[in-house]
Design a protein around this motif. Structure first.
Motif, mmCIF file in Angstrom:
data_model
loop_
_atom_site.group_PDB
_atom_site.id
_atom_site.type_symbol
_atom_site.label_atom_id
_atom_site.label_comp_id
_atom_site.label_asym_id
_atom_site.label_seq_id
_atom_site.Cartn_x
_atom_site.Cartn_y
_atom_site.Cartn_z
ATOM 1 N N PRO A 22 -19.111 24.155 52.802
ATOM 2 C CA PRO A 22 -18.229 24.413 51.663
ATOM 3 C C PRO A 22 -17.751 23.092 51.044
ATOM 4 O O PRO A 22 -17.567 22.104 51.741
ATOM 5 C CB PRO A 22 -17.057 25.173 52.272
ATOM 6 N N GLY A 23 -17.564 23.100 49.733
ATOM 7 C CA GLY A 23 -17.116 21.888 49.047
ATOM 8 C C GLY A 23 -16.452 22.225 47.733
ATOM 9 O O GLY A 23 -16.033 23.356 47.497
ATOM 10 N N TYR A 24 -16.372 21.236 46.865
ATOM 11 C CA TYR A 24 -15.701 21.361 45.572
ATOM 12 C C TYR A 24 -16.600 20.802 44.473
ATOM 13 O O TYR A 24 -17.458 19.958 44.719
ATOM 14 C CB TYR A 24 -14.363 20.611 45.590
ATOM 15 N N PHE A 25 -16.383 21.268 43.254
ATOM 16 C CA PHE A 25 -17.166 20.783 42.117
ATOM 17 C C PHE A 25 -16.880 19.309 41.867
ATOM 18 O O PHE A 25 -15.767 18.832 42.065
ATOM 19 C CB PHE A 25 -16.801 21.562 40.833
ATOM 20 N N THR A 26 -17.891 18.606 41.402
ATOM 21 C CA THR A 26 -17.713 17.216 40.971
ATOM 22 C C THR A 26 -18.588 16.957 39.751
ATOM 23 O O THR A 26 -19.645 17.567 39.591
ATOM 24 C CB THR A 26 -18.057 16.213 42.102
ATOM 25 N N GLY A 27 -18.112 16.081 38.899
ATOM 26 C CA GLY A 27 -18.895 15.666 37.738
ATOM 27 C C GLY A 27 -19.867 14.556 38.106
ATOM 28 O O GLY A 27 -20.632 14.099 37.270
#
Length: 186
Positions: A22-27
């Motif tokens: 699991p993780g988070y969005f990044t640009g």
């Protein structure tokens, strides 16, 4: 809310890939070589199906171009939201339609063993007021202190009630008596 219907859609939900970390969005960050998050079909399908399930659970039909169906579904599922006007004289409407109201009043120094005052609710009850309770906050007589019993004269209406204090004796109301009250209805 509407299920995707553009060209290239699958006729049924594809089997998702195995779960990863699991993780988070990044640009992303080109300076550090960190790639931007790739939004894949698994993620989009998961979000779409979760949202469609909320709409379906509320008994609504997903409609293309209607952009408030999630809100409508949530309000349907929880029975609406709690609204209120908080203050010394206030009210709270609960999701099941019940209304709780509260406030303060003052029984006048009537010179008799009873004292009455009309109280208007902050908002009217749409159907009925079921009960009113109250508490006098000092004695009716400055000499004897006689704590009055508290009640209502007659049944409460949808818009208010008449508060009644009674010393239950020959002691008279020679001073005003502040009180707090609470009413419940629907």
């Amino acid at each position: 809310m509407y299920q995707i219907d553009s060209s290239g859609v699958a006729p049924s939900l594809p089997t998702p890939n195995p779960a990863a970390t699991p993780g988070y969005f990044t640009g992303g960050n080109p300076a550090t070589g960190t790639p931007a998050t790739v939004l894949d079909a698994d993620w989009f399908n998961s979000v779409m199906v979760e949202l469609l399930n909320v709409v379906a659970a509320a008994g609504l039909t997903p409609t293309k171009g209607t952009n408030n169906q999630i809100l409508a579904a949530i309000n349907t599922l929880i029975g609406g939201s709690v609204t209120s006007s908080l203050g010394a004289n206030g009210w709270r409407k609960l999701p099941d339609g019940s209304i709780e109201q509260w406030g303060t009043g003052t029984l006048p120094a009537s010179g008799a063993s009873t004292s009455n005052v009309a109280i208007t609710f902050p908002i009217p009850f749409p159907n009925a007021c079921f009960t009113v309770t109250g508490n006098p906050q000092r004695g009716a007589n400055s000499v004897s202190g006689a704590q009055p019993s508290w009640g209502t004269t007659g049944a409460p209406t949808t818009t208010g009630f008449t508060a009644n204090g009674d010393t239950l004796s020959s002691v008279t109301f020679n001073q005003t008596v502040p009180f707090s009250w609470r009413a419940i209805g629907k």
